[in-house]
Write an enzyme that holds these catalytic residues in place. Structure first.
Site, PDB file in Angstrom:
ATOM      1  N   HIS A 194       4.200  14.341   6.097  1.00 28.88           N
ATOM      2  CA  HIS A 194       4.105  15.779   5.849  1.00 28.88           C
ATOM      3  C   HIS A 194       4.689  16.495   7.055  1.00 28.88           C
ATOM      4  O   HIS A 194       4.328  16.169   8.194  1.00 28.88           O
ATOM      5  CB  HIS A 194       2.650  16.213   5.662  1.00 28.88           C
ATOM      6  CG  HIS A 194       1.922  15.384   4.653  1.00 28.88           C
ATOM      7  ND1 HIS A 194       2.025  15.592   3.297  1.00 28.88           N
ATOM      8  CD2 HIS A 194       1.113  14.318   4.808  1.00 28.88           C
ATOM      9  CE1 HIS A 194       1.287  14.692   2.660  1.00 28.88           C
ATOM     10  NE2 HIS A 194       0.730  13.902   3.554  1.00 28.88           N
TER      11      HIS A 194
ATOM     12  N   SER B 165       0.825  -1.205   0.000  1.00 27.52           N
ATOM     13  CA  SER B 165       0.000   0.000   0.000  1.00 27.52           C
ATOM     14  C   SER B 165       0.859   1.255   0.000  1.00 27.52           C
ATOM     15  O   SER B 165       1.495   1.545  -0.987  1.00 27.52           O
ATOM     16  CB  SER B 165      -1.044   0.034   1.113  1.00 27.52           C
ATOM     17  OG  SER B 165      -2.002   1.027   0.787  1.00 27.52           O
TER      18      SER B 165
ATOM     19  N   CYS C  77      -1.684  -3.553   3.480  1.00 31.26           N
ATOM     20  CA  CYS C  77      -2.647  -4.610   3.198  1.00 31.26           C
ATOM     21  C   CYS C  77      -2.035  -5.947   3.594  1.00 31.26           C
ATOM     22  O   CYS C  77      -0.987  -6.324   3.082  1.00 31.26           O
ATOM     23  CB  CYS C  77      -2.990  -4.642   1.714  1.00 31.26           C
ATOM     24  SG  CYS C  77      -3.674  -3.106   1.095  1.00 31.26           S
TER      25      CYS C  77
END
Length: 125
Positions: free
Chosen positions: A70, A65, A85
């Site tokens: 940030h 995935s 996943c």
């Protein structure tokens, strides 16, 4: 195919914001942590903002995935999002905890995802 997923988010506030503007160091840290954790990196992007704030945003596309981060140097804050996943991300959690060990605040939240989970309708209003 097993579609169970594990979604973890970190909210970390540091005492010092120096690392939060260092795109190379952050990119290297996350790349190495993912490799150590056994994830397969398909691709990645990293962008250093230069028009105010001097933050960094990064995304690693994984066969399992993704990981995104940030930074907000002006508030000493980094947000990290890891969705996997079929594979828990406990190894990467340990690396993140060690790398940001001198943080002022370290919060991680997680949830399981997948088609077999009980769901409840979202109500609004």
């Amino acid at each position: 195919m097993d579609d169970r997923g594990f979604h973890n988010v970190w909210d970390i506030v540091l005492h010092d914001n120096e690392i939060l503007s260092d795109a190379d160091s952050l990119n290297t840290f996350f790349y190495e942590a993912l490799k150590r954790s056994g994830f397969r990196i398909i691709g990645h992007l990293c962008h250093k903002f230069t028009d105010g704030g001097e933050g960094v945003t990064g995304l690693f596309l994984l066969s399992e995935s993704h990981l995104s981060f940030h930074t907000y140097p002006e508030t000493n804050y980094i947000s990290i999002d890891v969705y996997t996943c079929g594979k828990q991300d406990t190894c990467i959690h340990n690396d993140i905890e060690k790398f940001f060990k001198d943080s002022k605040r370290f919060t991680v939240r997680g949830l399981q995802r997948g088609s077999s989970l009980d769901t409840y309708p979202l109500t609004t209003g």
